[in-house]
Every structure is written in structure tokens, then in C-alpha cells.
Write an enzyme that holds these catalytic residues in place. Structure first.
Site, mmCIF file in Angstrom:
data_model
loop_
_atom_site.group_PDB
_atom_site.id
_atom_site.type_symbol
_atom_site.label_atom_id
_atom_site.label_comp_id
_atom_site.label_asym_id
_atom_site.label_seq_id
_atom_site.Cartn_x
_atom_site.Cartn_y
_atom_site.Cartn_z
ATOM 1 C CG HIS A 59 -1.763 1.190 1.378
ATOM 2 N ND1 HIS A 59 -3.091 1.185 1.042
ATOM 3 C CD2 HIS A 59 -1.498 2.447 1.807
ATOM 4 C CE1 HIS A 59 -3.591 2.384 1.260
ATOM 5 N NE2 HIS A 59 -2.640 3.170 1.729
ATOM 6 C CD GLU A 60 1.733 3.599 3.622
ATOM 7 O OE1 GLU A 60 2.026 4.702 3.155
ATOM 8 O OE2 GLU A 60 0.629 3.369 4.154
ATOM 9 C CG HIS A 64 0.472 6.181 -0.766
ATOM 10 N ND1 HIS A 64 -0.614 6.879 -1.241
ATOM 11 C CD2 HIS A 64 0.015 5.448 0.284
ATOM 12 C CE1 HIS A 64 -1.672 6.588 -0.508
ATOM 13 N NE2 HIS A 64 -1.318 5.708 0.412
#
Length: 149
Positions: free
Chosen positions: A67-68, A71
Site C-alpha cells: 500500500h505504501e 503511494h
């Protein structure tokens, strides 16, 4: 798991899932309480909550890392890196990252009861029973108990 082991894991996941290197720092941040991780826009570093690893294990931590990294890679490419952006959602689905962090802290409620109409009121924060009254009948509230949901 140490910060160095986390750094190695993030670099490995980045290479395997995104086919791009991770060239910044990844570390555990003890101050994160309710979120699984954080991407820093200025420094491009990643912070992770150690509780994700301790409570749920490496498999869930890898989902938070993905998820990170979504980004991270989208921001560096100049594309839509925010949760609301379609590119972010598509890349997250493609790589198999988690959309939301697992529940880390228990939800605590304060339970009050109106002395006039007997209505039960659940609040997350404590309230001053001398200052606040029942919204329905304006009766006095009495604190009953604290519950975890």
C-alpha cells in the site's frame, strides 16, 4: 524484526511487485497508533507500525508495505498517488496491497443512560454529565460503564 530487516523486506517487495527499486528509508515508527504505515511526501521515506507485524504477522505487513509503495512509486512518477485517485486504486488491486489497515487499537465506548426517558447513549469520548443532557427529553445523564467493541 529490526529496522534493517524491514528495509530489506521493503526493497525486496518493491523489486518483486513493482519492478522498481526502493531507494529511500523504511523504518518502524512507535508513534503510529491507528494506521499501518505512512509515506512522507518530502523525504519519500516510509514509516510502519510495529503492531501490524506483532499482531498479524509478516503477510499482513507485506500488504501494508505494498500500500505504501503504491503511494511511493506513483508520487515519484508524477501520477495520482492519493487514495481517491483511480491510478492508485488500480495499482493497489494489481499488486495485492491492503486498502485499509487492520484494526490495531480496540474501540472504547462510554455508556450513559438518561434518568428520565431511560435512553442509552454510547459515546467514544467522556462527557461532563453536569453540562450535557439527553438530546430527546433534556433529562440528566448518568454514567453506566465503559465497553470495548
Amino acid at each position: 524484526m529490526t529496522d534493517q530487516e524491514l528495509q530489506t523486506l521493503v526493497e525486496k517487495v518493491s523489486q518483486e511487485s513493482f519492478r522498481q527499486p526502493f531507494c529511500h528509508n523504511a523504518r518502524f515508527n512507535q508513534r503510529l497508533k491507528t494506521t499501518g504505515g505512512r509515506y512522507h511526501l518530502q523525504s519519500h521515506d516510509l514509516d510502519f507500525n510495529r503492531l501490524v507485524f506483532e499482531k498479524y504477522g509478516t503477510a499482513e505487513l507485506i500488504k501494508v508495505i505494498k500500500h505504501e509503495l503504491c503511494h511511493y512509486h506513483l508520487h515519484l512518477a508524477g501520477r495520482g498517488y492519493q487514495h481517491k485517485d483511480l491510478e492508485f486504486k488500480q495499482l493497489l488491486k494489481k499488486t495485492g496491497g491492503s486498502r485499509f489497515a487492520p484494526l490495531l487499537a480496540p474501540v472504547v465506548f462510554q455508556v450513559y443512560q438518561c434518568q428520565q426517558c431511560q435512553k442509552m447513549v454510547k459515546r467514544r469520548r467522556k462527557i461532563d454529565t453536569k453540562k450535557y443532557v439527553c438530546g430527546g427529553c433534556q433529562g440528566k445523564l448518568k454514567f453506566l460503564k465503559t465497553i470495548e467493541a
